[in-house]
Every structure is written in structure tokens, then in C-alpha cells.
Write an enzyme that holds these catalytic residues in place. Structure first.
Site, PDB file in Angstrom:
ATOM      1  N   TYR A 167      -0.997  -0.543  10.396  1.00 24.82           N
ATOM      2  CA  TYR A 167      -1.240  -0.979   9.005  1.00 24.82           C
ATOM      3  C   TYR A 167      -0.075  -0.521   8.115  1.00 24.82           C
ATOM      4  O   TYR A 167       0.498  -1.316   7.355  1.00 24.82           O
ATOM      5  CB  TYR A 167      -2.556  -0.368   8.518  1.00 24.82           C
ATOM      6  N   SER A 178       0.898  -1.163   0.000  1.00 21.29           N
ATOM      7  CA  SER A 178       0.000   0.000   0.000  1.00 21.29           C
ATOM      8  C   SER A 178       0.929   1.203   0.000  1.00 21.29           C
ATOM      9  O   SER A 178       2.027   1.142   0.573  1.00 21.29           O
ATOM     10  CB  SER A 178      -0.859   0.013   1.267  1.00 21.29           C
TER      11      SER A 178
HETATM   12  N1  NAD Z   1      -8.919  -1.107  -0.798  1.00 14.40           N
HETATM   13  C1  NAD Z   1      -7.897  -0.250  -0.864  1.00 14.40           C
HETATM   14  O1  NAD Z   1      -8.094   0.962  -1.083  1.00 14.40           O
HETATM   15  C2  NAD Z   1      -6.496  -0.759  -0.704  1.00 14.40           C
HETATM   16  C3  NAD Z   1      -5.434   0.142  -0.876  1.00 14.40           C
HETATM   17  C4  NAD Z   1      -4.133  -0.306  -0.724  1.00 14.40           C
HETATM   18  C5  NAD Z   1      -3.893  -1.633  -0.410  1.00 14.40           C
HETATM   19  N2  NAD Z   1      -4.934  -2.492  -0.247  1.00 14.40           N
HETATM   20  C6  NAD Z   1      -4.621  -3.881   0.113  1.00 14.40           C
HETATM   21  O2  NAD Z   1      -5.331  -4.776  -0.725  1.00 14.40           O
HETATM   22  C7  NAD Z   1      -5.579  -6.003  -0.030  1.00 14.40           C
HETATM   23  C8  NAD Z   1      -7.046  -6.372  -0.144  1.00 14.40           C
HETATM   24  O3  NAD Z   1      -7.826  -5.360   0.473  1.00 14.40           O
HETATM   25  P1  NAD Z   1      -9.355  -5.109   0.107  1.00 14.40           P
HETATM   26  O4  NAD Z   1      -9.538  -3.642   0.082  1.00 14.40           O
HETATM   27  O5  NAD Z   1      -9.756  -5.909  -1.066  1.00 14.40           O
HETATM   28  O6  NAD Z   1     -10.056  -5.645   1.437  1.00 14.40           O
HETATM   29  P2  NAD Z   1     -11.280  -6.658   1.638  1.00 14.40           P
HETATM   30  O7  NAD Z   1     -11.615  -6.549   3.093  1.00 14.40           O
HETATM   31  O8  NAD Z   1     -12.346  -6.416   0.636  1.00 14.40           O
HETATM   32  O9  NAD Z   1     -10.629  -8.077   1.333  1.00 14.40           O
HETATM   33  C9  NAD Z   1      -9.743  -8.724   2.206  1.00 14.40           C
HETATM   34  C10 NAD Z   1      -9.959 -10.215   2.103  1.00 14.40           C
HETATM   35  O10 NAD Z   1      -9.006 -10.865   2.945  1.00 14.40           O
HETATM   36  C11 NAD Z   1      -9.665 -11.906   3.633  1.00 14.40           C
HETATM   37  N3  NAD Z   1      -8.953 -12.230   4.873  1.00 14.40           N
HETATM   38  C12 NAD Z   1      -8.946 -11.515   6.037  1.00 14.40           C
HETATM   39  N4  NAD Z   1      -8.236 -12.162   6.961  1.00 14.40           N
HETATM   40  C13 NAD Z   1      -7.769 -13.304   6.387  1.00 14.40           C
HETATM   41  C14 NAD Z   1      -6.973 -14.393   6.836  1.00 14.40           C
HETATM   42  N5  NAD Z   1      -6.515 -14.442   8.091  1.00 14.40           N
HETATM   43  N6  NAD Z   1      -6.689 -15.387   5.975  1.00 14.40           N
HETATM   44  C15 NAD Z   1      -7.159 -15.358   4.694  1.00 14.40           C
HETATM   45  N7  NAD Z   1      -7.925 -14.366   4.221  1.00 14.40           N
HETATM   46  C16 NAD Z   1      -8.229 -13.350   5.051  1.00 14.40           C
HETATM   47  C17 NAD Z   1     -11.070 -11.375   3.881  1.00 14.40           C
HETATM   48  O11 NAD Z   1     -11.986 -12.437   4.165  1.00 14.40           O
HETATM   49  C18 NAD Z   1     -11.347 -10.664   2.566  1.00 14.40           C
HETATM   50  O12 NAD Z   1     -11.946 -11.517   1.615  1.00 14.40           O
HETATM   51  C19 NAD Z   1      -5.097  -5.777   1.410  1.00 14.40           C
HETATM   52  O13 NAD Z   1      -3.796  -6.322   1.572  1.00 14.40           O
HETATM   53  C20 NAD Z   1      -5.063  -4.267   1.526  1.00 14.40           C
HETATM   54  O14 NAD Z   1      -4.141  -3.829   2.491  1.00 14.40           O
HETATM   55  C21 NAD Z   1      -6.225  -2.085  -0.390  1.00 14.40           C
END
Ligand code: NAD
Length: 272
Positions: free
Chosen positions: A165, A152
């Protein structure tokens, strides 16, 4: 053969049941990869695998995987080998974010040991367990492979109210660089992707937004303005598919000389 030439490649995507992980599953399935949707949300993972088959055809499976448990990660790898016989692409995407202040004079939203351990365990230890298990299989098979870590931009910038985070995401940068130095000789590439502000996912829940605006002393409206313009030169949040496209490129031999670096996908908001 398509430009990316990913037909038949086997890709595991953690956190593949929703949000960005699901978009990555779709992007890779669209170009012919076989997907293992690995998520702690068993039903969501099953549903995503079924949707992939419906939309794109091909072979896809799901696993109920907790990335913080070595036994669970080993079972994910075994299920992949049983179904497809190899692991070519490991996408370490599962991650969580719980905004808290280091010190909250009002005593409401302070970082606790429990929250620290939870975020580090999923975002950092989970990445280690999955990368190690996948790399072992890739090295043994001798055909190379690609490990893609979801960082991120906060990992290079820091983030008010999201220190733990941001710290786990900073670790993603350095794990990517270090593992690249170790695994390059085995032709296993290690790369990262650092998204900025994206269209909403489950991560941007009501509880997340409530805690984040509290830690920053701003309103929800002010926070949402940031999603659109202010700090983003392209003037909009990123689409999940735009990050997924980057992952597909990095998973392919079209990026064969990109190794040990994290690609920023933030619409120009940050450069690192
Ligand atoms: N959404 C954003 O704006 C954004 C920005 C930068 C980085 N990210 C990164 O992208 C990735 C996905 O984020 P997202 O926004 O899609 O979130 P999200 O909450 O939609 O998806 C996260 C997924 O991870 C799963 N998860 C949680 N704990 C888990 C575990 N212990 N084992 C296996 N699976 C698990 C959840 O069930 C979920 O399906 C993350 O690493 C997040 O830090 C997201």
C-alpha cells in the site's frame, strides 16, 4: 459567485460511493460542482448521486466504473461527456489496503503475488488510466483542468505491515510530480493530497484491523490509541470533511499556482 468559484465545474470522483470519496463528492457538490460518482460499487454510486441531488440540488450522475479496466474508464469519461460535455476536475481517489508482512515466519499473513497485483492494479494502474483519459479530454478542450491524486502519508513514511500500500502511495507522489511536468504547458494542474489517520471508513474494516495488528504484533486497543493521540500533534484523527475541504481548494483557481506537489493533511503527524 462563491470564493472557490466551482459552480458548474464538472468533477469525476473515483471511489465516490463511500468514505473519503463520498465526502469529496459532498464537498464539491456543496460549492456547486456537477459530480460524476464513479465506483465499482454500482448501487453505492447511484445512491451517493441521489443523495447529492437531495442535499445540494444540481446535476449529478453515477457510473459503474472499475478503475483497473481501460474500457471501463473510457466508458466513465464518455458518460461524463454525454451528460455534461466536459471534464474539469478528475479526483483519483479509489484505493484499497490489505495489510501483510513481507515475510511471516508463522506463515499466516504474508504478502502474496495475488495481493500485490490487486493493490497495485487499483491504487496505481487505476490512477494512470483515469488521469490519462481525463487529461486527453482536458487538453483537447483547451480550457485547462485539475487532476487530484489521493496519496497517503504512508507514501513518504513507509508503513509496517502495509508495504505494498505504502509503495503504491509513494508512486502517487511521483506520478503527481512527473505528470505536472508534462501537463503544465497545457494548463492542466496535477496535485496530490496525503491524509494521515482519518475517522473510520470502509477501508478500516475488521479484517483490515485484524491483519494490521497481527503484522505489528500489537493489540486492537493499542492500534486504536494511535488513531487518537499518541502520534498526532492535534490529538485526534482527521475528519473526512477536512480532507474534502483541501480537495475543493486544490480543485479551484484559488490554488492556481499549486502544481506538482502533494499536500499533507495529517494533523502534524508527519511533514512530508
Ligand atoms: N481512510 C483513511 O484513513 C485514509 C488515509 C489516507 C489515504 N486514504 C486514501 O483515501 C482513498 C479512499 O479511501 P477510503 O478510506 O475512503 O476507503 P473506502 O473503502 O471507504 O472507499 C474506497 C472506495 O473505492 C471503491 N473502489 C475499490 N476498488 C475500486 C475499483 N477497482 N474501481 C473503482 N472503485 C473502486 C470502493 O468501492 C469504495 O467505494 C484511498 O485511496 C485511500 O488510500 C485513506
Amino acid at each position: 459567485m462563491s470564493w472557490l468559484n466551482l459552480e458548474g465545474k464538472v468533477a469525476i470522483v473515483t471511489g465516490g460511493a463511500s468514505g473519503l470519496g463520498k465526502a469529496v463528492c459532498e464537498g464539491l457538490a456543496e460549492v456547486g460542482a456537477k459530480i460524476v460518482v464513479a465506483d465499482i460499487d454500482k448501487e453505492g454510486a447511484k445512491q451517493t448521486a441521489a443523495e447529492l441531488k437531495e442535499k445540494f440540488g444540481g446535476e449529478h450522475i453515477s457510473t459503474a466504473t472499475d478503475v483497473t479496466s481501460k474500457a471501463s474508464v473510457d466508458a466513465m469519461i464518455q458518460a461524463t461527456l454525454d451528460a455534461f460535455g466536459s471534464v474539469n476536475i478528475m479526483v483519483n481517489n479509489a484505493g484499497i489496503n490489505i495489510p501483510r508482512l513481507l515475510v511471516d515466519p508463522a506463515g499466516k499473513e504474508e504478502l502474496t503475488e495475488e495481493i500485490w497485483d490487486k493493490v497495485v492494479s487499483i491504487n496505481q494502474k487505476g490512477l494512470f488510466l483515469c488521469a490519462q483519459a481525463a487529461a486527453r479530454v482536458m487538453i483537447k478542450a483547451g480550457n485547462g483542468g485539475v487532476i487530484i491524486n489521493m496519496a497517503s502519508e504512508s507514501g513518504s513514511e513507509g508503513s509496517e505491515g502495509q508495504s505494498v500500500y505504502a509503495a503504491t502511495k509513494a508512486a502517487v507522489y511521483n506520478l503527481t510530480r512527473s505528470w505536472a511536468k508534462e501537463l503544465g504547458k497545457h494548463n492542466v494542474r496535477v496535485v496530490g493530497v496525503a491524509p494521515g489517520i482519518l475517522e473510520p471508513t470502509a477501508l478500516r474494516s475488521e479484517e483490515y484491523e485484524r491483519a494490521l495488528v497481527y503484522t505489528r504484533g500489537i493489540t486492537i486497543e493499542k492500534l486504536r490509541e494511535r488513531y487518537k493521540k499518541a502520534a498526532i500533534p492535534l490529538g485526534r484523527s482527521g475528519k473526512l470533511s477536512e480532507v474534502a475541504n483541501t480537495v475543493c481548494f486544490l480543485a479551484s483557481d484559488r490554488s492556481a499556482y499549486i502544481h506538482g506537489t502533494v499536500i499533507n493533511v495529517s494533523g502534524g503527524k508527519t511533514r512530508a
